[in-house]
Design a protein around this motif. Sequence first.
Motif, PDB file in Angstrom:
ATOM      1  N   GLU C   2      19.670   0.430  14.822  1.00 16.46           N
ATOM      2  CA  GLU C   2      20.253   1.779  14.757  1.00 16.46           C
ATOM      3  C   GLU C   2      20.726   2.100  13.334  1.00 16.46           C
ATOM      4  O   GLU C   2      20.416   3.119  12.762  1.00 16.46           O
ATOM      5  CB  GLU C   2      21.441   1.835  15.723  1.00 16.46           C
ATOM      6  CG  GLU C   2      22.150   3.170  15.847  1.00 16.46           C
ATOM      7  CD  GLU C   2      21.311   4.141  16.628  1.00 16.46           C
ATOM      8  OE1 GLU C   2      21.619   5.327  16.621  1.00 16.46           O
ATOM      9  OE2 GLU C   2      20.298   3.715  17.234  1.00 16.46           O
ATOM     10  N   ARG C   3      21.477   1.121  12.771  1.00 17.75           N
ATOM     11  CA  ARG C   3      22.049   1.359  11.462  1.00 17.75           C
ATOM     12  C   ARG C   3      20.970   1.522  10.394  1.00 17.75           C
ATOM     13  O   ARG C   3      21.057   2.369   9.522  1.00 17.75           O
ATOM     14  CB  ARG C   3      22.966   0.192  11.098  1.00 17.75           C
ATOM     15  CG  ARG C   3      23.791   0.483   9.857  1.00 17.75           C
ATOM     16  CD  ARG C   3      24.927  -0.510   9.691  1.00 17.75           C
ATOM     17  NE  ARG C   3      25.731  -0.170   8.548  1.00 17.75           N
ATOM     18  CZ  ARG C   3      25.579  -0.712   7.348  1.00 17.75           C
ATOM     19  NH1 ARG C   3      24.663  -1.612   7.144  1.00 17.75           N
ATOM     20  NH2 ARG C   3      26.351  -0.338   6.336  1.00 17.75           N
ATOM     21  N   TYR C   6      19.560   4.968  10.053  1.00 13.73           N
ATOM     22  CA  TYR C   6      20.316   5.914   9.242  1.00 13.73           C
ATOM     23  C   TYR C   6      20.064   5.677   7.764  1.00 13.73           C
ATOM     24  O   TYR C   6      19.903   6.588   6.982  1.00 13.73           O
ATOM     25  CB  TYR C   6      21.814   5.797   9.533  1.00 13.73           C
ATOM     26  CG  TYR C   6      22.217   6.447  10.806  1.00 13.73           C
ATOM     27  CD1 TYR C   6      22.134   7.827  10.942  1.00 13.73           C
ATOM     28  CD2 TYR C   6      22.676   5.707  11.886  1.00 13.73           C
ATOM     29  CE1 TYR C   6      22.506   8.446  12.117  1.00 13.73           C
ATOM     30  CE2 TYR C   6      23.041   6.317  13.071  1.00 13.73           C
ATOM     31  CZ  TYR C   6      22.958   7.695  13.182  1.00 13.73           C
ATOM     32  OH  TYR C   6      23.328   8.304  14.337  1.00 13.73           O
ATOM     33  N   GLN C   7      20.038   4.377   7.384  1.00 10.41           N
ATOM     34  CA  GLN C   7      19.874   4.035   5.969  1.00 10.41           C
ATOM     35  C   GLN C   7      18.550   4.553   5.418  1.00 10.41           C
ATOM     36  O   GLN C   7      18.463   5.007   4.294  1.00 10.41           O
ATOM     37  CB  GLN C   7      19.925   2.500   5.777  1.00 10.41           C
ATOM     38  CG  GLN C   7      21.259   1.870   6.122  1.00 10.41           C
ATOM     39  CD  GLN C   7      22.314   2.110   5.074  1.00 10.41           C
ATOM     40  OE1 GLN C   7      21.982   2.511   3.973  1.00 10.41           O
ATOM     41  NE2 GLN C   7      23.573   1.914   5.398  1.00 10.41           N
ATOM     42  N   ARG C   9      16.353   6.884   6.858  1.00 21.19           N
ATOM     43  CA  ARG C   9      15.824   8.203   7.217  1.00 21.19           C
ATOM     44  C   ARG C   9      15.803   9.094   5.981  1.00 21.19           C
ATOM     45  O   ARG C   9      16.648   8.978   5.081  1.00 21.19           O
ATOM     46  CB  ARG C   9      16.639   8.827   8.334  1.00 21.19           C
ATOM     47  CG  ARG C   9      18.108   8.879   8.072  1.00 21.19           C
ATOM     48  CD  ARG C   9      18.870   9.239   9.308  1.00 21.19           C
ATOM     49  NE  ARG C   9      18.666  10.605   9.713  1.00 21.19           N
ATOM     50  CZ  ARG C   9      19.097  11.099  10.865  1.00 21.19           C
ATOM     51  NH1 ARG C   9      19.747  10.341  11.712  1.00 21.19           N
ATOM     52  NH2 ARG C   9      18.893  12.359  11.179  1.00 21.19           N
ATOM     53  N   ASN C  11      16.665  12.092   5.213  1.00 24.44           N
ATOM     54  CA  ASN C  11      17.728  13.025   4.870  1.00 24.44           C
ATOM     55  C   ASN C  11      19.102  12.365   4.736  1.00 24.44           C
ATOM     56  O   ASN C  11      20.109  12.912   5.140  1.00 24.44           O
ATOM     57  CB  ASN C  11      17.786  14.160   5.884  1.00 24.44           C
ATOM     58  CG  ASN C  11      17.938  13.643   7.312  1.00 24.44           C
ATOM     59  OD1 ASN C  11      17.892  12.433   7.549  1.00 24.44           O
ATOM     60  ND2 ASN C  11      18.159  14.545   8.239  1.00 24.44           N
ATOM     61  N   ARG C  12      19.149  11.174   4.153  1.00 20.10           N
ATOM     62  CA  ARG C  12      20.419  10.519   3.868  1.00 20.10           C
ATOM     63  C   ARG C  12      21.102  11.284   2.724  1.00 20.10           C
ATOM     64  O   ARG C  12      20.467  11.588   1.700  1.00 20.10           O
ATOM     65  CB  ARG C  12      20.110   9.081   3.443  1.00 20.10           C
ATOM     66  CG  ARG C  12      21.295   8.154   3.413  1.00 20.10           C
ATOM     67  CD  ARG C  12      20.814   6.774   3.028  1.00 20.10           C
ATOM     68  NE  ARG C  12      21.902   5.973   2.503  1.00 20.10           N
ATOM     69  CZ  ARG C  12      21.799   5.130   1.502  1.00 20.10           C
ATOM     70  NH1 ARG C  12      20.631   4.958   0.903  1.00 20.10           N
ATOM     71  NH2 ARG C  12      22.837   4.444   1.091  1.00 20.10           N
ATOM     72  N   PRO C  13      22.411  11.572   2.866  1.00 16.48           N
ATOM     73  CA  PRO C  13      23.065  12.452   1.877  1.00 16.48           C
ATOM     74  C   PRO C  13      22.915  11.987   0.432  1.00 16.48           C
ATOM     75  O   PRO C  13      22.626  12.788  -0.458  1.00 16.48           O
ATOM     76  CB  PRO C  13      24.524  12.436   2.323  1.00 16.48           C
ATOM     77  CG  PRO C  13      24.473  12.205   3.789  1.00 16.48           C
ATOM     78  CD  PRO C  13      23.304  11.266   3.998  1.00 16.48           C
ATOM     79  N   ILE C  14      23.096  10.694   0.211  1.00 15.75           N
ATOM     80  CA  ILE C  14      23.087  10.205  -1.168  1.00 15.75           C
ATOM     81  C   ILE C  14      21.734  10.416  -1.836  1.00 15.75           C
ATOM     82  O   ILE C  14      21.646  10.581  -3.066  1.00 15.75           O
ATOM     83  CB  ILE C  14      23.507   8.710  -1.178  1.00 15.75           C
ATOM     84  CG1 ILE C  14      24.125   8.318  -2.513  1.00 15.75           C
ATOM     85  CG2 ILE C  14      22.365   7.793  -0.812  1.00 15.75           C
ATOM     86  CD1 ILE C  14      25.586   8.587  -2.560  1.00 15.75           C
ATOM     87  N   ASP C  15      20.678  10.464  -1.029  1.00 12.96           N
ATOM     88  CA  ASP C  15      19.341  10.635  -1.597  1.00 12.96           C
ATOM     89  C   ASP C  15      19.177  11.982  -2.307  1.00 12.96           C
ATOM     90  O   ASP C  15      18.371  12.117  -3.216  1.00 12.96           O
ATOM     91  CB  ASP C  15      18.285  10.533  -0.492  1.00 12.96           C
ATOM     92  CG  ASP C  15      18.205   9.132   0.091  1.00 12.96           C
ATOM     93  OD1 ASP C  15      18.599   8.173  -0.593  1.00 12.96           O
ATOM     94  OD2 ASP C  15      17.751   8.998   1.243  1.00 12.96           O
ATOM     95  N   TYR C  16      19.949  12.952  -1.889  1.00 10.26           N
ATOM     96  CA  TYR C  16      19.806  14.290  -2.468  1.00 10.26           C
ATOM     97  C   TYR C  16      20.316  14.357  -3.901  1.00 10.26           C
ATOM     98  O   TYR C  16      20.029  15.313  -4.616  1.00 10.26           O
ATOM     99  CB  TYR C  16      20.509  15.317  -1.587  1.00 10.26           C
ATOM    100  CG  TYR C  16      19.783  15.554  -0.288  1.00 10.26           C
ATOM    101  CD1 TYR C  16      18.709  16.439  -0.225  1.00 10.26           C
ATOM    102  CD2 TYR C  16      20.139  14.870   0.865  1.00 10.26           C
ATOM    103  CE1 TYR C  16      18.019  16.642   0.963  1.00 10.26           C
ATOM    104  CE2 TYR C  16      19.456  15.073   2.060  1.00 10.26           C
ATOM    105  CZ  TYR C  16      18.397  15.955   2.100  1.00 10.26           C
ATOM    106  OH  TYR C  16      17.714  16.155   3.264  1.00 10.26           O
ATOM    107  N   LYS C  18      19.374  12.410  -6.176  1.00  4.44           N
ATOM    108  CA  LYS C  18      18.241  12.060  -7.068  1.00  4.44           C
ATOM    109  C   LYS C  18      17.638  13.289  -7.734  1.00  4.44           C
ATOM    110  O   LYS C  18      17.259  13.248  -8.904  1.00  4.44           O
ATOM    111  CB  LYS C  18      17.152  11.326  -6.270  1.00  4.44           C
ATOM    112  CG  LYS C  18      17.516   9.905  -5.893  1.00  4.44           C
ATOM    113  CD  LYS C  18      16.371   9.254  -5.102  1.00  4.44           C
ATOM    114  CE  LYS C  18      16.854   7.965  -4.446  1.00  4.44           C
ATOM    115  NZ  LYS C  18      15.879   7.457  -3.450  1.00  4.44           N
ATOM    116  N   GLU C  44      25.636   3.998  -4.469  1.00  8.09           N
ATOM    117  CA  GLU C  44      25.886   4.323  -3.067  1.00  8.09           C
ATOM    118  C   GLU C  44      27.355   4.577  -2.758  1.00  8.09           C
ATOM    119  O   GLU C  44      27.680   5.072  -1.681  1.00  8.09           O
ATOM    120  CB  GLU C  44      25.328   3.218  -2.157  1.00  8.09           C
ATOM    121  CG  GLU C  44      26.128   1.925  -2.129  1.00  8.09           C
ATOM    122  CD  GLU C  44      25.857   1.038  -3.337  1.00  8.09           C
ATOM    123  OE1 GLU C  44      25.166   1.488  -4.284  1.00  8.09           O
ATOM    124  OE2 GLU C  44      26.352  -0.111  -3.345  1.00  8.09           O
TER     125      GLU C  44
END
Lengths: 93, 93, 93, 93, 93, 93, 93
Positions: C2-3, C6-7, C9, C11-16, C18, C44
């Motif tokens: 599950e975790r 999230y890491q 997928r 659309n993880r917030p931190i990826d934006y 970049k 992160e």
Amino acid sequence: MERKNYQSRPNRPIDYLKSSVNKIILIKVKRNRLFRGKLAGFDEHLNLYLEGTTQLFEYIDEDGSVHEEHETLGDIVVRGDNVIFVNLANPDG
Amino acid sequence: MERKNYQSRPNRPIDYLKSSVNKIILIKVKRNRLFRGKLAGFDEHLNLYLEGTTQLFEYIDEDGSVHEEHETLGDIVVRGDNVIFVNLANPDG
Amino acid sequence: MERKNYQSRPNRPIDYLKSSVNKIILIKVKRNRLFRGKLAGFDEHLNLYLEGTTQLFEYIDEDGSVHEEHETLGDIVVRGDNVIFVNLANPDG
Amino acid sequence: MERKNYQSRPNRPIDYLKSSVNKIILIKVKRNRLFRGKLAGFDEHLNLYLEGTTQLFEYIDEDGSVHEEHETLGDIVVRGDNVIFVNLANPDG
Amino acid sequence: MERKNYQSRPNRPIDYLKSSVNKIILIKVKRNRLFRGKLAGFDEHLNLYLEGTTQLFEYIDEDGSVHEEHETLGDIVVRGDNVIFVNLANPDG
Amino acid sequence: MERKNYQSRPNRPIDYLKSSVNKIILIKVKRNRLFRGKLAGFDEHLNLYLEGTTQLFEYIDEDGSVHEEHETLGDIVVRGDNVIFVNLANPDG
Amino acid sequence: MERKNYQSRPNRPIDYLKSSVNKIILIKVKRNRLFRGKLAGFDEHLNLYLEGTTQLFEYIDEDGSVHEEHETLGDIVVRGDNVIFVNLANPDG
């Protein structure tokens, strides 16, 4: 094992955010801030990525009157530890 | 081993939330907020998913009078680190 | 599992963040501070490295007037736990 | 190894809560709150499950007078990070 | 794997401190403190070792005037969780 | 390896509490509280178990006078994250 | 690997405390407290064991005057999360 049960059970709180992706949500954060924007991403820390965000900032002046400021922010990444609660989109929304 | 004992013993605090799922509970959070809603999900961090939530916000004005504001929020995810305590549903509730 | 979902997928917030590297962003931090600078690095924890940074500090004086101070800081490393939100660069910016 | 010694030694603070299970205890939490209830469960984070809880809230008004409010709460789960100290039941209690 | 990418990418914020070792930097910490000293060591928590440090403490008095106190501290170890941001040395400095 | 060295070196701060077990110590905690009691147990988080505890609460009233309240608490478990410092028993005590 | 480099590099901040063992140091902690004592032990959290400690407590009264109180504490263990900075002993001290 106990812990895994919580992680995988269907009604884990974070899972309910999935249904609000690409919908308008409200996020109440500490220090009297409120964000309204389209949920574009989130993770397990409640870090959030919001598009087209408006910030509403409430404060009380010396006379006890409540003031509210609006500010257009655009796309933001909110650090999860500031979040008090996320108000999910209306299922019909 | 010691730690596992605590995790698996029957009277672990978080376990008591299970009996309140789908019932109305009260959640006292920091910064004088109180939520009343139906518990639909929770995890080990006390992250909570509440349906049909009403927020009650208490504050004291300059004259020392206590004021309470009500606000209908709908469905919310509360980040667990804001929680002071959860008031479980009456077993008869 | 599950975790991990999230890491990884998309659309993880931190990826934006970049998409904002080498662009001017705004960072709202606790204690009424705002930084404007070119995003040169992040991790992160939302630790940020900003080049050519200007600090804007807002405060309210005894008369209720809002004051803003500007200060040129140059290159700074912001510790992530101070960040409330990062305002990403306009995609056209 | 050093750490394990602390975990398993007989006089670990959390172990003393065991003798108060099913007895009335007092819990002092942050923000001037005090709970009195029957200890029904606890874990290593000092999360607590209390039955038949009464909350006592102390505050000082503008004249310097100390006020105390009582409130009957019933069964509650207290998030451990709010706890300052737990006042154990009298061994004779 | 995702996480390792962040750790090892060249523009990780903490890496930029390396270029300031043995140079004068400014450190803004919580509670209105500012340190100026020669960076002699740091770690991933932003714990810092500074030589020949001067502390600048700003506060606002009742008349709204900003006051600044200077104090020569010598060699100090700053605990990283107090740091808001580190102002790196000018590349020409 | 580096970390293990710190853990096992003889002058680790927590080790010095051992010599105060079953002796009267003073504990200064956040929010102007002071406990005096017999140290009966502790762990690596500075969670403490104290017997026969007296609480001393200091505050400053509107006239700037310092007030101190005493309260007999009996046996308490103090959550370690509230502790500022522990004042060890006099070696001769 | 990156992380291990930071841990083992010679100029790690915590390592500089070693040179001050058995010497008089100053420790600035949160809530306007200052300790002066002989450093007898420390760990990687900046928990400190100090012998022959004096506490200096600064506060500003209603007239804006700065007051300082001294108190002899003896041997204390300071919980590391309260530390702002440690002022190392003068190499000649």
